[in-house]
Design a protein around this motif. Structure first.
Motif, short mmCIF file in Angstrom:
data_model
loop_
_atom_site.label_atom_id
_atom_site.label_comp_id
_atom_site.label_asym_id
_atom_site.label_seq_id
_atom_site.Cartn_x
_atom_site.Cartn_y
_atom_site.Cartn_z
N THR A 219 20.46 5.23 1.48
CA THR A 219 20.80 6.57 1.18
C THR A 219 20.21 7.49 2.24
O THR A 219 21.05 8.31 2.74
CB THR A 219 20.39 6.77 -0.09
N ILE A 220 19.10 7.53 2.53
CA ILE A 220 18.39 8.51 3.39
C ILE A 220 19.14 8.47 4.84
O ILE A 220 19.72 9.27 5.47
CB ILE A 220 16.91 8.37 3.69
N VAL B 272 -4.17 -0.27 -7.93
CA VAL B 272 -2.88 0.08 -7.46
C VAL B 272 -1.87 -0.97 -7.14
O VAL B 272 -0.89 -0.64 -7.82
CB VAL B 272 -3.21 0.97 -6.21
N LYS C 79 19.91 13.95 -3.30
CA LYS C 79 18.37 14.10 -3.55
C LYS C 79 17.98 13.90 -2.25
O LYS C 79 16.65 14.22 -2.02
CB LYS C 79 18.08 12.76 -4.17
N VAL C 80 18.67 13.84 -0.98
CA VAL C 80 18.02 13.78 0.29
C VAL C 80 18.17 15.24 0.97
O VAL C 80 17.38 15.92 1.31
CB VAL C 80 18.85 12.83 1.39
N GLY D 212 -0.62 -2.39 -10.46
CA GLY D 212 0.15 -1.71 -11.40
C GLY D 212 1.44 -0.99 -10.68
O GLY D 212 2.24 -0.50 -11.24
N CYS D 213 1.59 -1.57 -9.31
CA CYS D 213 2.72 -1.24 -8.56
C CYS D 213 4.04 -1.71 -9.10
O CYS D 213 4.22 -2.86 -8.98
CB CYS D 213 2.66 -1.30 -7.05
N PRO D 214 5.28 -1.18 -9.70
CA PRO D 214 6.34 -1.58 -10.02
C PRO D 214 7.23 -2.39 -9.13
O PRO D 214 8.04 -2.93 -9.32
CB PRO D 214 7.01 -0.73 -10.84
N ALA D 215 7.21 -1.97 -7.90
CA ALA D 215 8.10 -2.24 -6.77
C ALA D 215 7.74 -3.68 -6.10
O ALA D 215 8.55 -4.26 -5.63
CB ALA D 215 8.13 -1.19 -5.69
N GLY E 45 23.01 9.98 -4.75
CA GLY E 45 22.03 9.57 -3.98
C GLY E 45 21.83 10.90 -2.73
O GLY E 45 20.47 11.15 -2.36
N ALA F 257 -10.02 -0.47 -6.28
CA ALA F 257 -9.20 0.54 -6.25
C ALA F 257 -7.96 0.12 -5.92
O ALA F 257 -6.69 0.21 -6.46
CB ALA F 257 -9.43 1.67 -5.60
N ILE F 258 -7.71 -0.35 -4.50
CA ILE F 258 -6.45 -0.85 -3.98
C ILE F 258 -5.78 -2.03 -4.99
O ILE F 258 -4.66 -2.19 -5.07
CB ILE F 258 -6.86 -1.30 -2.69
N LEU G 44 -19.52 0.63 -1.29
CA LEU G 44 -18.11 1.48 -0.65
C LEU G 44 -16.89 0.55 -0.48
O LEU G 44 -15.74 0.78 -1.24
CB LEU G 44 -18.49 2.18 0.46
N MET H 236 -13.51 0.70 -2.84
CA MET H 236 -12.23 0.64 -2.23
C MET H 236 -11.29 -0.46 -2.53
O MET H 236 -9.98 -0.08 -3.01
CB MET H 236 -12.40 1.01 -0.64
#
Lengths: 423, 293
Positions: free
Chosen positions: A247-248, A20, A279-280, A23-26, A276, A16-17, A9, A13
């Protein structure tokens, strides 16, 4: 057996992590260079390597990279750089600085010694490597507000972004435009940059005859500004400004202050950002806000051709204009104009052109290089940009004023913001 | 000054009620099933994104979206319990294994949200506009609706726990699963229900918060504050969670006004330290005699 199942298990996990995360572009995990290949390989066209160093894991750094990945190939397509009788395609050699001085220095070493780059668009890590570029006669155009980059001992290093000059000059404009407005409450994130911003205002305001009634700091990830808004209301200033939170936070701080009953002027000196903000939430709370406007928001009839071309190039590459905050892509245009005006690839000649009051044109407005008497530097090594002041009326942008770089320079001299300039 | 103090109380209570809602769900899960569900904040984030997606992208009405934002995290919580935590509960060292699994889920859901939604800001337009003002005290209608909905759900939760056979079963299992089983209560089913209800509360909280604040992949980090609220109130105590949530809201509200952000957070930790020093089990909880690892 149960232990075995647990191991399976946990293993699944972790796998999978990892997938991910990969694959994370940031958060790019490699510092290997990527290049935007020249779009044509005609033998008579030469190649000029330009280094790009920024933090790909930071939204503004990533936006800068994305923006340049679109506009530089478009520049090449349009014929590229013409020097004498030769044409050059720009080959952008990109490295991720990760905002880490050691990573950045290693990347610059590779650019200088391996890639043999003679021109670099650099970032906030510059203090860690400008000695290297100076030693090797590499022209570096930076986006950093480090005073070290303005030292008179440097010959090939220039500050190419708006970072040092925009805030004082925009407040000087404000002080002249609204002389009756004196008391200001500033809201900033409780972080290094927020404190630096507030400190800069404290130093600047007496010069401009403004009074900083209160500085309200909030935790950087705050979304509930109700208590902070109540604090702003306790001072009930003539002007409320909020900057640097993103922005937020910028949007929500204004929204909550308005909800708390504030009816004074809201001045967002870092910029109004209708794209921006929308979008908030709805733009109602930020209606009436005044601030500098990015050229990319200008109505079509006021938008310069260079801005429109850049937007078109971005849309052609990515399918849509998603309001990238490509502020630091300014430096590319500064370099482009310096090369064209020097008509040479010799770093000494290019540096000479930059240090002699270069005027340049960018997708974010025209600008000029200025000297810094306060840094004992008579060479023009800092960048000053034209700016457009605007407000939001019923969610629509209304341009209030366009201040040329020359006019902005007059304001700097008048208020002696960077010391006394010789006549 | 009086009106400022009352305003800060109103701000603090409104802020605190969201913590109460979240702490109640978290408390339900840890108090009944014994799972330290650190991925809980991600269900809050999920609820907010579901509401945003339905309202902004598909123009679904608010209350329908809110129902979906509550139901989806609840169902997901149930599935996760069946697939992961039910198995872990039958193992040795289930507490530590549960933490590892919860941390994995926290990362997985957080990264998936980053991939799916990106880092850009998202927001839902105000559903209920307007301001109410009385005696210099102001509160927005949308915040008032948030408070009303939160109170209604907390009342519903109270009724569920006190007046229904499911609630009685949950309380019995939280006291002692083995004895509850002898009385005919199915502990496994009760654990599942606590997870479903807890995750539903998180999704609901995310859904009602989205129109007032903003939606971002980082919202899940609120779980750390919730953990502190549960510690302060006492693990397993619903009333303790309510008191602690409101204390947190008021401490932050007054602290941010009078002593500044950083000191306000220190003040809250000091309050927790002070209370836990004298009452190790929190305000209304029982001190844990041994760690169930």
């Amino acid at each position: 057996m149960k232990g075995g199942k647990l191991l399976v298990l946990v293993g699944v996990m972790l796998l999978a992590i990892s997938l991910v995360a990969i694959g994370c572009p940031a958060a790019p995990t490699t510092t290997a260079p990527t290049t935007t290949a020249p779009t044509t390989t005609a033998p008579e066209v030469k190649t000029l390597k330009v280094g790009l160093l920024c933090n790909f894991g930071w939204p503004l750094g990533l936006d800068m990279k994305k923006f340049l990945d679109a506009v530089v190939p478009a520049y090449n397509e349009a014929g590229g750089l013409a020097i004498g009788g030769d044409r050059y395609k720009i080959d952008l050699i990109e490295y991720d600085s990760k905002n880490d001085p050691e990573t950045a220095r290693a990347a610059v070493e590779r650019m200088v010694y391996q890639d043999e780059v003679k021109f670099i668009l650099g970032d906030i890590t510059a203090d860690a490597w400008i000695s290297l570029t100076e030693e090797n006669k590499v022209v570096s155009i930076l986006s950093t507000n480090s005073p070290a980059a303005l030292s008179p001992n440097l010959k090939y290093t220039f500050q190419g972004s708006y970072l040092n000059t925009s805030t004082p000059v925009i407040w000087a404009w404000f002080a002249e435009k609204y002389p009756e407005m004196k008391t200001v409450v500033n809201m900033s994130p409780d972080a290094l940059q927020g404190h630096a911003d507030a400190g800069a205002l404290q130093a600047l305001f007496p010069t401009l005859g403004l009074e900083l009634a209160d500085i309200v700091y909030y935790p950087p990830e705050t979304t509930d500004f109700s208590a902070f808004a109540t604090k702003v209301m306790a001072s009930n200033p003539q002007v409320f400004c909020s900057a640097g939170g993103g922005t937020i936070q910028d949007y929500l701080s204004v929204k909550f202050v308005r909800e708390a009953g504030y009816e004074g002027l809201v001045f967002m000196y870092r910029g109004v950002d209708p794209g921006g903000w929308s979008k908030v939430g709805p733009l109602d709370p930020v209606n009436g806000t005044i601030g500098p406007l990015m050229y990319t928001y200008l109505p079509p009839e006021l938008m310069p051709a260079i801005t429109k071309e850049s937007k078109d190039a971005y849309i052609a590459k990515y399918g849509s204009w998603d309001d990238p905050v490509a502020l630091f892509a300014f430096t590319w245009y500064v370099l482009q104009d310096a090369l064209e005006k020097a008509q040479s690839l010799d770093p000494d000649k290019v540096a000479q052109v930059m240090a002699s009051g270069l005027k340049f044109d960018t997708a974010y407005g025209p600008g000029m290089m200025i000297s810094r008497p306060d840094q004992d530097n008579p060479r023009t090594i800092d960048a000053l940009y034209e700016f457009t002041m605007a407000t939001l009326e019923e969610g629509e942008i209304k341009v209030l004023d366009q201040v040329s770089a020359d006019k902005a320079f007059e304001l700097i001299k008048k208020y002696e913001i960077f010391g006394v300039y010789p006549d | 000054m009086a009106s400022i103090l009352v305003q800060l109380v109103v701000d603090g209570l409104a802020m605190g009620l969201v913590y109460v809602l979240l702490a109640s769900g978290f408390n339900l899960i840890i108090g009944i099933s014994g799972i330290l569900f650190l991925a809980y904040g991600q269900f809050y984030m999920l609820g907010a994104y579901i509401l945003w997606g339905l309202m902004v992208l598909f123009k679904v009405p608010f209350f329908v979206s809110l129902c979906v934002a509550t139901a989806v995290p609840a169902i997901l919580g149930g599935i996760i319990y069946k697939l992961i935590f039910q198995r872990i509960q039958s193992m040795k060292r289930q507490f530590l294994n549960g933490i590892v699994a919860a941390l994995g889920l926290l990362t997985l859901i957080g990264q998936a949200a980053l991939l799916g939604f990106g880092t850009s800001s998202r927001g839902v337009g105000s559903i209920f506009t307007g301001m109410l003002e009385a005696g210099g005290i102001r509160i927005s209608v949308e915040r008032l609706v948030l408070i009303t909905l939160a109170l209604a759900v907390l009342l519903g939760l109270h009724l569920l726990l006190q007046r229904t056979s499911i609630g009685r079963g949950m309380r019995a299992v939280s006291f002692n699963p083995d004895i509850a089983a002898l009385q005919g209560v199915n502990p496994g089913r009760t654990f599942l229900v606590s997870m479903v209800v807890g995750c539903a509360l998180a999704g609901f909280a995310g859904g009602i918060m989205a129109p007032v604040f903003a939606v971002s992949p980082g919202m899940g980090s609120i779980v750390l504050l919730i953990l502190l609220v549960v510690m302060l109130g006492g693990v397993g105590s619903m009333i303790g969670a309510i008191i602690a949530g409101l204390i947190l809201g008021l401490t932050l509200s007054f602290g941010q006004y009078f002593i500044g952000t950083g000191l306000a957070q220190i003040l809250f930790f000091a309050v927790i330290g002070f209370i836990v020093f004298f009452r190790p089990g929190g305000l209304l909880g029982q001190p844990m005699e041994e760690l169930p690892i």
